[in-house]
Scaffold this motif. Structure first.
Motif, PDB file in Angstrom:
ATOM      1  N   ARG A  17       0.826  -1.206   0.000  1.00  0.00           N
ATOM      2  CA  ARG A  17       0.000   0.000   0.000  1.00  0.00           C
ATOM      3  C   ARG A  17       0.862   1.260   0.000  1.00  0.00           C
ATOM      4  N   ARG A  21       2.377   4.004  -3.826  1.00  0.00           N
ATOM      5  CA  ARG A  21       2.222   5.432  -4.085  1.00  0.00           C
ATOM      6  C   ARG A  21       3.087   5.883  -5.260  1.00  0.00           C
ATOM      7  N   ASP A  22       4.240   5.246  -5.430  1.00  0.00           N
ATOM      8  CA  ASP A  22       5.118   5.659  -6.531  1.00  0.00           C
ATOM      9  C   ASP A  22       5.756   4.475  -7.249  1.00  0.00           C
ATOM     10  N   ILE A  47      -4.341   2.141  -6.319  1.00  0.00           N
ATOM     11  CA  ILE A  47      -2.977   1.648  -6.542  1.00  0.00           C
ATOM     12  C   ILE A  47      -2.963   0.743  -7.766  1.00  0.00           C
TER      13      ILE A  47
END
Length: 292
Positions: A17, A21-22, A47
């Motif tokens: 999780r 994000r990237d 995601i």
């Protein structure tokens, strides 16, 4: 996003999780149903994720996992949290999944590693509790030379004494191996500008953790910083190690990297960087995650 993170094992979902994000997230396990459910969960949170069914005990399967994962973007991080506990199988099964699986993931990671790459191998506090006299160092050295012989000797070491203790012995032995193997391979990763780390959690409130409660896993809480089962959703330590300085609640110390340097053995030197001092962002670490 131009990078991918591979997350193996259910305990790594909380890390996925954060890394999602990237990173593109690729989840992997030997069972498809939990993977499909986990990917749907991640996608509902925005995601970008997919799954690949793979058997970590088979090097060909692991190589195929890495090749598939890199199709969208280069693999820049791997969280290896797959494993089984004493209540989940025989000594042979535990050694093959926990120890041989770690060898396969580590070597495939090394082949994919470049500047900034990171591999986190999840060990256990149980690996630190194995008496030194019981650590088969010569057998460990076979991990990069003869995996078949390594496997045979590891199973033999775990199969001493009464049959009822074999799975527990295999678990402690396999987790001790993960810790030592991660340190031993640090130089090879460092030469590529990459990091390899091991984390050693205590008892976590997962399906596997609760399964082991009746066999005494709760006693490990006596050695933990916080005297209760850890909560995977609140553990940010593994992802923090991958994201460099954001280490959450983890405690860590550094392994010395022993290597040949101009005819002698050097300590605490980053392999491949003979003329400069240790870069703390690339140096291998072992982190002891308290139950949190």
């Amino acid at each position: 996003m131009d990078r991918t993170v591979i997350v193996a094992g259910g305990m790594g979902l909380a890390t996925a999780r954060i890394m999602g994000r990237d990173h593109h997230v690729v989840l992997t396990d030997v069972r498809e149903d939990p993977l499909a459910s986990a990917v749907a969960d991640l996608e509902s949170s925005g995601i970008r994720a997919r799954y690949v069914v793979a058997d970590i005990t088979d090097r060909g399967s692991v190589d195929a996992l890495f090749a598939t994962s890199a199709a969208s973007a280069p693999v820049r991080a791997v969280v290896h949290a797959a494993g089984v506990s004493p209540q989940m199988g025989s000594a042979e099964k535990i050694i093959k999944i926990n120890a041989v699986g770690t060898i396969n993931i580590t070597e495939a990671s090394l082949a994919a590693a470049g500047e900034g790459f990171a591999l986190v191998n999840v060990a256990s506090i149980a690996g630190h509790m194995l008496p030194s006299v019981m650590v088969p160092r010569r057998t460990y050295r076979l991990a990069t030379r003869d995996v078949e012989e390594f496997t045979r000797k590891m199973i033999a070491n775990a199969s001493r004494g009464p049959a009822r203790v074999h799975p527990g012995s295999a678990y402690s032995l396999s987790k001790n191996f993960i810790i030592r193997h991660s340190a031993d391979r640090a130089g090879a990763f460092g030469a590529r500008g990459a990091r390899i780390l091991s984390v050693s959690p205590g008892s976590f409130d997962t399906e596997m953790g609760r399964l082991e409660e009746k066999s005494g896993s709760a006693r490990l809480l006596e050695f933990a910083a916080l005297k209760r089962f850890g909560l995977p959703g609140r553990d940010r330590g593994t992802a923090g190690l991958l994201r460099r300085r954001q280490t959450g609640l983890s405690h860590r110390h550094r392994h010395p990297v022993r290597r040949r340097h101009q005819g002698r053995t050097g300590h605490q030197r980053h392999a491949g960087n003979d003329s400069r001092r240790l870069n703390p962002d690339l140096h291998p670490r072992v982190a002891h995650l308290p139950t949190s």
